[in-house]
Design a protein around this motif. Structure first.
Motif, mmCIF file in Angstrom:
data_model
loop_
_atom_site.group_PDB
_atom_site.id
_atom_site.type_symbol
_atom_site.label_atom_id
_atom_site.label_comp_id
_atom_site.label_asym_id
_atom_site.label_seq_id
_atom_site.Cartn_x
_atom_site.Cartn_y
_atom_site.Cartn_z
ATOM 1 N N GLY A 90 20.564 -0.823 46.424
ATOM 2 C CA GLY A 90 20.076 0.358 47.120
ATOM 3 C C GLY A 90 19.451 1.397 46.212
ATOM 4 N N ARG A 91 19.617 1.230 44.887
ATOM 5 C CA ARG A 91 19.044 2.193 43.927
ATOM 6 C C ARG A 91 17.990 1.543 43.037
ATOM 7 N NH1 ARG A 91 22.102 4.376 40.047
ATOM 8 N NH2 ARG A 91 23.513 2.597 39.888
ATOM 9 N N PHE A 92 18.199 0.294 42.667
ATOM 10 C CA PHE A 92 17.285 -0.418 41.768
ATOM 11 C C PHE A 92 16.505 -1.463 42.565
ATOM 12 C CE2 PHE A 92 19.810 0.035 37.519
ATOM 13 C CZ PHE A 92 19.891 1.404 37.731
ATOM 14 N N THR A 93 15.263 -1.702 42.138
ATOM 15 C CA THR A 93 14.433 -2.733 42.755
ATOM 16 C C THR A 93 13.752 -3.550 41.662
ATOM 17 O OG1 THR A 93 13.985 -1.324 44.669
ATOM 18 C CG2 THR A 93 12.538 -3.215 44.333
ATOM 19 N N ILE A 94 13.931 -4.864 41.723
ATOM 20 C CA ILE A 94 13.269 -5.754 40.783
ATOM 21 C C ILE A 94 12.032 -6.339 41.457
ATOM 22 C CG2 ILE A 94 14.658 -7.778 41.428
ATOM 23 C CD1 ILE A 94 14.523 -8.660 38.469
ATOM 24 N N SER A 95 10.976 -6.495 40.679
ATOM 25 C CA SER A 95 9.749 -7.089 41.202
ATOM 26 C C SER A 95 9.027 -7.802 40.064
ATOM 27 C CB SER A 95 8.842 -6.026 41.833
ATOM 28 O OG SER A 95 8.463 -5.068 40.865
ATOM 29 N N ARG A 96 7.980 -8.535 40.405
ATOM 30 C CA ARG A 96 7.217 -9.220 39.365
ATOM 31 C C ARG A 96 5.761 -9.316 39.787
ATOM 32 N NH1 ARG A 96 9.809 -14.736 38.351
ATOM 33 N NH2 ARG A 96 7.919 -15.138 37.149
ATOM 34 N N ASP A 97 4.897 -9.340 38.781
ATOM 35 C CA ASP A 97 3.460 -9.541 38.989
ATOM 36 C C ASP A 97 3.070 -10.719 38.103
ATOM 37 O OD1 ASP A 97 0.696 -9.514 39.007
ATOM 38 O OD2 ASP A 97 0.561 -7.343 39.084
ATOM 39 N N ASN A 98 2.948 -11.895 38.712
ATOM 40 C CA ASN A 98 2.670 -13.087 37.919
ATOM 41 C C ASN A 98 1.291 -13.029 37.249
ATOM 42 O OD1 ASN A 98 5.148 -14.232 38.499
ATOM 43 N ND2 ASN A 98 4.385 -15.336 40.285
ATOM 44 N N ALA A 99 0.360 -12.324 37.863
ATOM 45 C CA ALA A 99 -0.973 -12.204 37.268
ATOM 46 C C ALA A 99 -0.937 -11.390 35.979
ATOM 47 C CB ALA A 99 -1.938 -11.568 38.259
ATOM 48 N N LYS A 100 0.043 -10.502 35.865
ATOM 49 C CA LYS A 100 0.170 -9.654 34.673
ATOM 50 C C LYS A 100 1.278 -10.117 33.749
ATOM 51 C CE LYS A 100 -1.668 -5.471 36.844
ATOM 52 N NZ LYS A 100 -1.422 -4.039 37.165
#
Length: 124
Positions: A66-76
């Motif tokens: 609820g406080r942290f969010t993980i994400s990814r950009d495979n192009a970068k």
């Protein structure tokens, strides 16, 4: 070999936000599941968040849900950890991890690759 470089750490007041980045090089990034771990002084390293490479399935430690969010950009070739509503107990060195096995980036016991870490300090 894969190299992982974390950036974005720093000093922030309680309630503030930071975004960590982990940029990979040397291996095809999109094949790897990514995770974030942290280690506070005098404590063992602990799991924070993970994201799979195909479906972007995510996992979080209860302490950060609820406080942290993980994400990814495979192009970068980059994974991110957006940290909001930071607390003094979030103070730690944050490490990026990469592995072909999703269970490893959640468990952390035998991760293929680690970054060098970035310091996050939250003042009260």
């Amino acid at each position: 070999q894969m190299q992982l470089l974390e950036t974005g750490g720093g000093l922030v007041q309680a309630g503030g936000s930071l975004r960590l980045s982990c940029t990979a090089s040397g291996r095809p990034f999109r094949s790897y599941h990514m995770g974030w771990f942290r280690q506070a002084p005098g404590k063992e390293r602990e799991f924070v968040a993970a994201i799979s490479w195909i479906t972007a399935t995510t996992s979080y430690a209860d302490s950060v849900k609820g406080r942290f969010t993980i994400s990814r950009d495979n192009a970068k070739n980059t994974a991110y950890l957006q940290m909001n509503s930071l607390k003094p107990e979030d103070t730690a060195v944050y490490y990026c991890a990469a592995d072909l096995n999703y269970r490893e980036v959640v468990g952390g016991s035998n991760v293929d690759y680690w970054g060098q870490g970035t310091q996050v300090t939250v003042s009260s």
